[in-house]
Design an enzyme around this catalytic site. Structure first.
Site, short mmCIF file in Angstrom:
data_model
loop_
_atom_site.label_atom_id
_atom_site.label_comp_id
_atom_site.label_asym_id
_atom_site.label_seq_id
_atom_site.Cartn_x
_atom_site.Cartn_y
_atom_site.Cartn_z
N GLU B 48 0.87 -1.16 0.00
CA GLU B 48 0.00 0.00 0.00
C GLU B 48 0.91 1.22 0.00
OE1 GLU B 48 -3.14 1.76 2.98
OE2 GLU B 48 -3.26 -0.41 3.00
N ASP B 59 -5.85 9.93 9.57
CA ASP B 59 -4.56 9.47 10.09
C ASP B 59 -4.18 10.07 11.43
OD1 ASP B 59 -3.53 7.60 8.12
OD2 ASP B 59 -3.59 9.31 6.75
N TYR B 173 -11.08 -3.54 2.87
CA TYR B 173 -10.32 -2.95 3.98
C TYR B 173 -11.25 -2.81 5.17
CZ TYR B 173 -6.73 0.10 6.09
OH TYR B 173 -5.76 0.64 6.89
#
Lengths: 397, 267
Positions: B48, B59, B173
């Protein structure tokens, strides 16, 4: 027009939407359902109205600025006095609405982002009033610049969380508030301070702020035989402007939003998102924003911390593209000059944000006739700006 | 539509997948290539490749710091995609998935973005701030190109799990917990229950990310899911070697230590 947007996906034309991590989709849907349910419930509307009246002090006055009118020698100038709202700015209208909604949803904790601290203070205030815990995310740079508001928030019982990521300003505080919300969305309510963010926030905040425009319409009708020729409001994220403009969108009234040109829109130091920005996604919404050629969001600049934001509400992006609202930009210097003029002639010290709207309105009023009327949203008072003003005007005073 | 995509063709297995995350250009593009080689040797099945962004709302602090370093090295979406041929030249032949926030994609334009991905031999794309409702155009375009558009499910997805999982491509995911990327101490039992639920609906392999930081986590997750995605932990291993990586004489040894640490993590 009022029925056309936003559509079910939260779109204002191309703008708006929900550009958020998957984790937040369910909380946003929950919020939307709760909001629609509350707005249909007469008890909720009555309670909101009661708090706005008995606690915030609404309706705020409409003031005919006779001295300024005389000095400019053009259109008659009216001011909608949001500076007289409790906590000193329009921000509280939205904070009250969202806090009542949070309470109704059973959420006992609110989080908020703040730049200049006005929305942080409004959030801390409603948290105290309604017995909610409150965390306010604020950039480290802004904490240094706005000591007074930081103390106000703490005194009101809120926790001020310093944000050091990025450049430590409003954009970064908003990122951090979103991150915290992602981790704590099950029992926290994110109280966004402007008409930005993912759907349904832009619509919700506009609906809680439209009281400004709605009241002014009634008050103006009592003072003048016809609607204002032009209406002015400053625009950062755009909540005071949309609150003022929205009830007039279908009327024959020219609407002018005023952005911060900082040191000039041809320099790199400004916050004129519509005048100089381009389409993109920021904080969950497709809108106009300031970015570089690689799509990285850039830092804005304005003397006014409340206009120092690289994006703008998606509804403004739509009103800009459709040309229903005209957007202009005013420099730091022009804003400060108008602040001084209003202070000396009317005995009203406006916020530096508000002074941007004044500057554009004063420029144009001179070229209108005494048959014309203009209405300016005096979005907030200038007490919070004393340190900046002392720096600037020390020698003159 | 192809019967088998390039992604599927290159994937050598569909269970026990190890999917590491690197930020392109952290700390420099050349070092990214060397780190990727080590990850492949340590058993990575998919890489990734993250594109640094100014406002990464999904994040945590570790990846934010990596993004900052990468932006300072001049990285952009276009440059990250163009790093892929260089990875191939250096023997990285596992599928490569570009991880980018949506705004840089929007600035390139959807068509040009996919042309660029295909031209440079990228097999998949992940966009964390483009949820199902906003992604129909991009998902359809991905089908016209030989690119897998990889979707996310989160613990809050509930009724959405089936809808998203049924159309999953490449891999699905699975965001393990509420919150942003970052290391966590423990894997809560609800996580395993959630993975099982997702597995029941997904045609594609289910890979779990967010918070996987130890060998124990990896082993536990692999019993329930088809793969683990490891980001912040790997970024922190890089951070610990940052000075050595940036010193020509010390780099080879730092890369070796990185390799050993990663191997221990997924053994």
């Amino acid at each position: 027009m009022t029925q056309v947007y936003p559509d079910a996906k939260g779109r204002y034309g191309d703008f708006g939407g929900k550009y958020v991590p998957e984790t937040l989709m369910a909380p946003l849907q929950e919020l939307e359902r709760a909001l629609d349910d509350a707005m249909d419930d007469q008890h909720f509307i009555d309670e909101l109205h009661q708090v706005l009246t008995e606690y915030a002090g609404r309706p705020t006055a409409l003031t005919f600025a006779d001295k300024v009118t005389e000095q400019l020698g053009g259109a008659k100038v009216y001011l909608k006095r949001e500076d007289l709202n409790h906590t000193g700015a329009h921000k509280l209208n939205n904070a009250i609405g969202q806090a009542l909604l949070a309470k109704r949803m059973g959420k006992k904790n609110i989080i908020a982002e703040t730049g200049a601290g006005q929305h942080g203070v409004a959030s801390a205030t409603v948290a105290a009033k309604f017995g909610l815990s409150c965390k306010v995310f604020m950039g480290e740079e802004d904490i240094k610049r706005q000591e007074l508001n930081v103390f106000r928030m703490k005194l009101l019982g809120a926790e001020v969380v310093p944000v050091s990521s990025g450049n430590g300003t409003l954009k970064d505080a908003t990122n951090e508030a979103i991150r915290y919300w992602v981790a704590n969305c099950e029992d926290h309510f994110y109280l966004i301070g402007s008409v930005v963010g993912p759907h349904p926030y832009p619509r919700m905040v506009r609906n809680f702020q439209r009281v400004v425009g709605d009241e002014s319409k009634v008050q103006f009708a009592a003072a003048e035989p016809s609607l204002p020729t032009r209406i002015y409001a400053c625009v950062g994220g755009g909540s005071n402007a949309i609150g003022m403009f929205y009830p007039y969108l279908e009327d024959d009234v020219e609407l002018i939003g005023v952005e911060a040109a900082g040191k000039g829109i041809d320099t790199s130091e400004h916050a004129a998102t519509l005048s100089r920005g381009s389409r993109g996604v920021i904080h969950g919404s497709l809108t106009y924003l300031m970015q570089d050629e690689n799509g990285q969001i850039t830092e804005p600049y304005s003397i006014s911390a409340g206009l120092d934001y690289p994006g703008i509400g998606p509804e403004h992006a739509y009103l800009f593209d459709s040309k229903r609202v005209r957007y202009e930009a005013v420099t730091d210097e022009e804003a400060l000059e108008s602040l001084k003029l209003l202070t000396e002639t009317e005995g009203i010290i406006p916020a530096i944000e508000t002074a941007h709207a004044l500057a554009q309105a004063f420029k144009e009023a001179k070229h209108l006739t005494s048959d014309d009327t203009i209405l300016i949203n005096l979005s907030g008072r200038g007490d919070k700006d004393m340190a900046t003003l002392m720096n600037h005007f020390q020698e003159e005073v | 539509m192809l019967t088998q995509t390039s992604f599927q063709g290159k994937l050598t297995k569909t269970q026990n997948l190890f999917i590491p995350f690197l930020v392109a250009g952290d700390p420099t593009p050349d070092i990214t290539v060397q780190l990727a080689q080590k990850l492949q040797t340590a058993g990575a099945d998919v890489l990734e490749l993250g594109v640094p962004y100014s406002d990464p709302i999904a994040d945590g602090p570790t990846i934010q710091r990596a993004a900052k370093r990468a932006l300072e090295s001049g990285m952009s979406l276009t440059k990250a995609i163009e790093l892929v041929p260089k990875l191939r030249e250096n023997g990285v032949d596992i599928p490569i998935v570009i991880f980018t926030y949506y705004n840089p994609v929007l600035q390139l334009g959807h068509d040009y973005f996919f042309e660029l991905l295909e031209k440079n031999g990228v097999e998949g794309v992940l966009i964390p701030d483009l949820p199902y409702e906003e992604s129909s155009e991009v998902r359809e375009l991905a089908l016209n190109y030989d690119i897998e558009y990889i979707s996310f499910v989160a613990p809050t997805s509930e009724a959405r799990i089936q809808q998203i999982a049924e159309q999953a491509r490449g891999f699905l995911y699975c965001v393990s917990t509420l919150g942003v990327t970052g290391e966590r101490h423990e894997i809560a039992p609800e996580v395993l229950y959630f993975i099982d639920k997702v597995k029941a609906y997904s045609q594609a392999p289910v890979a779990v990310g967010f918070g996987i930081s130890t060998n124990e986590h990896v082993r536990l997750i692999q019993q329930h899911a088809d793969g683990v995605i490891i980001g912040s932990k790997i970024i922190r291993l890089i951070e610990e070697e940052l000075d050595s990586l940036l010193t020509a004489e010390a780099r080879e040894q730092a890369l070796e230590r990185f390799y050993v640490q990663v191997s221990d993590l997924v053994k």
